[in-house]
Design an enzyme around this catalytic site. Sequence first.
Site, mmCIF file in Angstrom:
data_model
loop_
_atom_site.group_PDB
_atom_site.id
_atom_site.type_symbol
_atom_site.label_atom_id
_atom_site.label_comp_id
_atom_site.label_asym_id
_atom_site.label_seq_id
_atom_site.Cartn_x
_atom_site.Cartn_y
_atom_site.Cartn_z
ATOM 1 C CE1 TYR A 151 -4.309 -1.570 0.743
ATOM 2 C CE2 TYR A 151 -2.797 -3.248 1.521
ATOM 3 C CZ TYR A 151 -4.052 -2.873 1.105
ATOM 4 O OH TYR A 151 -5.052 -3.810 1.057
ATOM 5 C CB SER A 152 0.916 4.258 -2.100
ATOM 6 O OG SER A 152 1.331 3.634 -3.287
ATOM 7 C CD GLU A 372 3.483 3.254 -6.228
ATOM 8 O OE1 GLU A 372 4.603 2.991 -5.781
ATOM 9 O OE2 GLU A 372 2.622 3.875 -5.596
ATOM 10 C CE1 TYR A 374 -4.946 0.579 -7.408
ATOM 11 C CE2 TYR A 374 -3.079 2.081 -7.486
ATOM 12 C CZ TYR A 374 -4.418 1.854 -7.290
ATOM 13 O OH TYR A 374 -5.241 2.899 -6.964
#
Length: 374
Positions: A151-152, A372, A374
Amino acid sequence: MASALGAQVAAAVPIGTDGRHARSSSLKGNNFRNSSWPGKLAWEHKTLQSRHMKVFCMSVQQANRSKVAIKPLELENAKEPPLNLYRPKEPYTASIVSVERIVGPKAPGETCHVVIDHGGNVPYWEGQSYGVIPPGENPKKPGAPNTARLYSIASTRYGDSFDGRTASLCVRRAVYYDPVTGKEDPSKKGICSNFLCDSKPGDKIQITGPSGKIMLLPEDDPNATHIMIGTGTGVAPFRGYLRRMFMEDVPAFKFGGLAWLFLGVANTDSLLYDEEFTDYLQQYPDNFRYDKALSREQQNKSGGKMYVQDKIEEYSDEIFKLLDGGAHIYFCGLKGMMPGIQDTLKRVAEQRGESWDQKLSQLKKNKQWHVEVY
């Protein structure tokens, strides 16, 4: 980092099958929805029920450019980002401070702002990610623990309490609806996102990391331009950047450049940290721009739904000029957002008589391109 690949949608790049983007915390949720940050800071002492800590949240009485004191300043001393201090086989056991729903009633799905107390033992930099190992057994490997989901991190290295002891995640609860019956199937829900969204203050949580370098905020030039493009919980790292730029009094980093955020969500109730970003817009109009793409409420120039790529096209001349001048551009969110964005950028480049492939290659070479998904 971005969010997990599987059935979640909350914060990071999944290492398993379920992770999601944990991004968050400008505190737009319930107790925070009417709170802004600086100004003649009237500190509201709020106990966010961490066993041994009290978190201070601020509300604004007057709008001014006061910034928040942070500590410990030793967090500025490291020359390199911390990496993988804790690994899946030996994770760190942290505690949940608070879990807040941060979307309105008309938002599709639920997104939560999760604050974690790591006691200062798992330091990180803005743009990095934590791994979260949900309790229970790995359904694909009986007897083995669940895999970590990335998780960012949605806060700065000082956390929402400004003392270097917490980290915040922005997590969308992942649920699955049967396409035939239209009913929710609990057996296919996102394990980690539901664990996080259902957590209570004081609950224990196993974390790994921090990890990631691609989304680190370059600070060598405090007057640089940063163009941030995010969808949903992909806003997480950008929240951290913006708090560092505009909210915190960081002696080593006095931002004087331009930060431009493009945020794509379904509707107004789905906006994340909107009040926080709006505060920056009011306080720093020369240094911050904020554009929203609301796919279910706005239309693009062709009459279709408004997505972030449509906003990019709308401002394409400015964006390309800024990139030519050395601006950094960041993308964070669902993987499906990138093809549309790339197609838009390629079309705009061709209209300008440029080769997008060559331009992209140069942006990557210059370390201006940060992705980034996902």
